[in-house]
Each structure stands twice: as structure tokens, then as C-alpha cells.
Design an enzyme around this catalytic site. Structure first.
Site, mmCIF file in Angstrom:
data_model
loop_
_atom_site.group_PDB
_atom_site.id
_atom_site.type_symbol
_atom_site.label_atom_id
_atom_site.label_comp_id
_atom_site.label_asym_id
_atom_site.label_seq_id
_atom_site.Cartn_x
_atom_site.Cartn_y
_atom_site.Cartn_z
ATOM 1 N N ILE A 138 0.864 -1.171 0.000
ATOM 2 C CA ILE A 138 0.000 0.000 0.000
ATOM 3 C C ILE A 138 0.903 1.223 0.000
ATOM 4 O O ILE A 138 2.068 1.158 0.382
ATOM 5 C CB ILE A 138 -0.982 0.022 1.201
ATOM 6 C CG1 ILE A 138 -0.236 -0.107 2.539
ATOM 7 C CG2 ILE A 138 -2.036 -1.053 1.074
ATOM 8 C CD1 ILE A 138 -1.166 -0.043 3.756
ATOM 9 N N ASP A 139 0.367 2.345 -0.449
ATOM 10 C CA ASP A 139 1.172 3.550 -0.605
ATOM 11 C C ASP A 139 1.685 4.072 0.738
ATOM 12 O O ASP A 139 1.118 3.797 1.790
ATOM 13 C CB ASP A 139 0.356 4.655 -1.283
ATOM 14 C CG ASP A 139 -0.072 4.282 -2.693
ATOM 15 O OD1 ASP A 139 0.646 3.501 -3.336
ATOM 16 O OD2 ASP A 139 -1.127 4.772 -3.132
ATOM 17 N N LYS A 140 2.733 4.870 0.675
ATOM 18 C CA LYS A 140 3.368 5.449 1.865
ATOM 19 C C LYS A 140 2.354 6.130 2.785
ATOM 20 O O LYS A 140 2.355 5.907 3.995
ATOM 21 C CB LYS A 140 4.433 6.448 1.423
ATOM 22 C CG LYS A 140 5.011 7.328 2.523
ATOM 23 C CD LYS A 140 6.079 8.258 1.947
ATOM 24 C CE LYS A 140 6.582 9.249 2.985
ATOM 25 N NZ LYS A 140 5.618 10.359 3.204
ATOM 26 N N ARG A 238 -7.341 5.854 -5.647
ATOM 27 C CA ARG A 238 -7.058 7.268 -5.851
ATOM 28 C C ARG A 238 -7.373 7.699 -7.285
ATOM 29 O O ARG A 238 -7.971 8.761 -7.518
ATOM 30 C CB ARG A 238 -5.588 7.547 -5.509
ATOM 31 C CG ARG A 238 -5.248 7.199 -4.073
ATOM 32 C CD ARG A 238 -3.746 7.141 -3.821
ATOM 33 N NE ARG A 238 -3.123 8.438 -3.968
ATOM 34 C CZ ARG A 238 -1.805 8.620 -3.936
ATOM 35 N NH1 ARG A 238 -0.985 7.574 -3.774
ATOM 36 N NH2 ARG A 238 -1.302 9.826 -4.064
#
Length: 304
Positions: A138-140, A238
Site C-alpha cells: 500500500i502507498d506510503k 485514488r
């Protein structure tokens, strides 16, 4: 050394710098990496080495090789982990907002992998030395649950479940605007943005991407949604919510400039369900959103 690649310049890249062209043609390479290839002689134009500021002409034949990436020296780091389940085969961790999952250029330390190496004696090696144990990412700035494999057999079986869409992942997000209907599905293919290689976009010929969502709560100018991924493309939630004109609150890449300050997109991987790769037992984990997510909801309610 990887195989030699070739591209003939047409109107698309005429008068563009060679480093710009190569960055567009190599989706996984950064601009600085491409510039180092040119500098080190891995790139030729019409069989002649050039400099990074060379401007391509129609008909130029570019040939290049990507040098084999060097493995980073990964160091175990004593970083606290919020572990929701662990046995000798796997663990499920609740990643905090702001933590990078694995080391990469510009993020060589302080990652989830560095913390895992300190915590675990063994992690699977299927994804190479830079991403031990990492089955999915998963993204930062996205918080939430990740499953990590401790050995290759567990990794292979979990990856198979992921490919077969048998791992269920549910997210919570805060988006701009009021979504008037209670349920929805976004079915739109995702690929690299032709105008900005650091972004993904809805593109013809992209990889299939499907996001199901339901409305948790509506506010005056925002909506709290729950999302379930049928596919797992880069930045999928997103990109999909930007596509339907409801970008995520705080999203620096796909959102509005004028947004609430939540230190990155308001997105949390809330639940995870899968079959245990060894026992076959059904595993279900959940983690509530972090305090900054809950505080943002309170802030929105006061504004409504």
C-alpha cells in the site's frame, strides 16, 4: 546486463531531450536513473553515445540497456510494529500512515521491511532481497493492513490467492463532494499517465481495474466511503475516485490543491480476509482508521 532495447524517434518525441524520452519509454525507471544510464554509456543514438541534453530528431534510432540494479544493503531497524496476527508462516501488520513499505531510491531506511527484518528471523525471498516477505503493498501515506510471508511456500500460496482475487481487501476513504447514491462500481482501465510518468490514469488499453464502493456517511462537501478492490492496480482507489470527480481528501498527486491538511490521502486499508496458506483456515483481520482520519471526520462534521 539486460537485453538491448531500440526505439525510432517520431513526431511524438522530436526535439525532446534524450533523458526525457527514455524516462517516458521506461515506466519503472526514474529520471535520475535514466540520466545515469546516458552518462555511463548505456545509451546510443544512431550507434553513437550522447549527452543527456541531446535533443532527438525524427528518424533517430535510440538503443539502450538497463544495467542490472544493485541490491541495497538492508539493515534491521528497531521500529515498533502494530502486529495484528503472527505465526511461523506469516504475520499481518497494521502499517502506519507515512511509512514506506520497502526500500527504494530515496527511501533506503525507516521502511516496513527494515522493521520486519529486526522483528523476524526469516522472511520469504520470492520478491528479491529488497522486498523480503512482501506479498502486496500500500502507498506510503495509506495506512492499514498488510500480510507478510515468512517463507516461500506461504508467499506462493498467498500470491496465488491474490491473483485469483480470493484475498478480500476493504478500504475506507474520505472524498471531495457528495456522492448521492449509496452503492457504486468503478470499472475503468488503469495505465501510466502519458503526460506524467509519475502518475497513473484511466487509459485505453490499460490494465482492467474494478473498485466497488458504498457510502458510509454524507456531509455537506465530502463523503465517507467504504471500498472493496476487485483488482489491485497501482493507486487504484485514488485514480478511480479522481475519474468520477470525487478525488480523495488530502491526495497530493490526484486531488485538489485546496483540500484538508491530512498529510497525504485520507485512505485506510481497514480489513483483510484470506485463507491461511498452510492450514487453510479462513483469516479475517480488521483495524480501525488512525486518529488523523477520525479527527478529519470530526473536522468535516463541524464544517457541515
Amino acid at each position: 546486463m539486460t537485453e538491448t532495447k531500440q526505439y525510432t524517434i517520431d513526431e511524438t518525441y522530436a526535439q525532446k531531450r534524450i533523458d526525457h524520452v527514455l524516462a517516458q519509454l521506461n515506466n519503472e525507471a526514474s529520471r535520475s536513473q535514466v540520466q545515469s544510464w546516458v552518462k555511463d554509456g548505456y545509451v546510443t543514438v544512431n550507434q553513437t553515445p550522447v549527452k543527456n541534453n541531446y535533443k532527438c530528431q525524427i528518424g533517430d534510432v535510440i538503443e539502450w540497456q538497463e544495467p542490472e540494479p544493485e541490491d541495497m544493503s538492508l539493515e534491521p531497524e528497531n521500529i515498533p510494529l502494530d502486529i495484528r496476527y503472527e505465526d511461523e508462516h506469516l504475520l499481518v501488520v497494521n502499517k502506519p500512515k507515512g511509512m514506506v513499505v520497502h526500500p527504494a531510491f530515496g527511501h533506503e531506511s525507516g521502511t516496513l521491511v527494515n522493521a520486519l527484518l529486526y522483528h523476524c528471523d526469516d522472511l520469504s525471498g520470492i520478491n528479491g532481497v529488497n522486498r523480503p516477505g512482501i506479498v502486496h503493498r500500500i502507498d506510503k501515506d495509506t495506512s492499514g493492513l498488510l500480510v507478510v510471508a515468512k517463507h516461500d511456500q506461504a508467499h506462493e500460496r498467498l500470491s496465488e490467492q491474490l491473483a485469483n482475487k480470493d484475498i478480500k481487501r476493504q478500504y475506507e476513504a474520505l472524498v471531495h463532494g457528495v456522492i448521492s447514491h449509496e452503492l457504486g462500481t468503478i470499472d475503468a482501465p488503469i495505465g501510466r499517465d502519458a503526460n506524467d510518468r509519475q502518475k497513473m490514469a484511466i487509459v485505453d488499453g490499460g490494465k482492467p481495474a474494478i473498485t466497488h464502493f458504498s457510502v458510509v456517511e454524507q456531509f455537506q462537501d465530502y463523503t465517507h466511503v467504504s471500498c472493496e478492490l476487485e483488482t489491485g492496480r497501482t493507486h487504484q482507489i485514488r485514480v478511480h475516485f479522481k475519474y468520477i470527480n470525487h478525488p480523495l481528501v488530502g491526495d497530493p498527486k490526484y486531488g485538489y490543491r485546496k483540500t484538508l491538511d491530512v498529510d497525504g490521502q485520507a485512505l485506510h486499508a481497514k480489513s483483510l480476509s484470506f485463507l491461511h496458506p498452510v492450514s487453510g483456515e479462513e483469516m479475517m483481520m480488521a483495524a480501525e482508521p488512525p486518529q488523523i482520519f477520525l479527527d478529519t471526520i470530526d473536522q468535516i462534521k463541524k464544517m457541515s
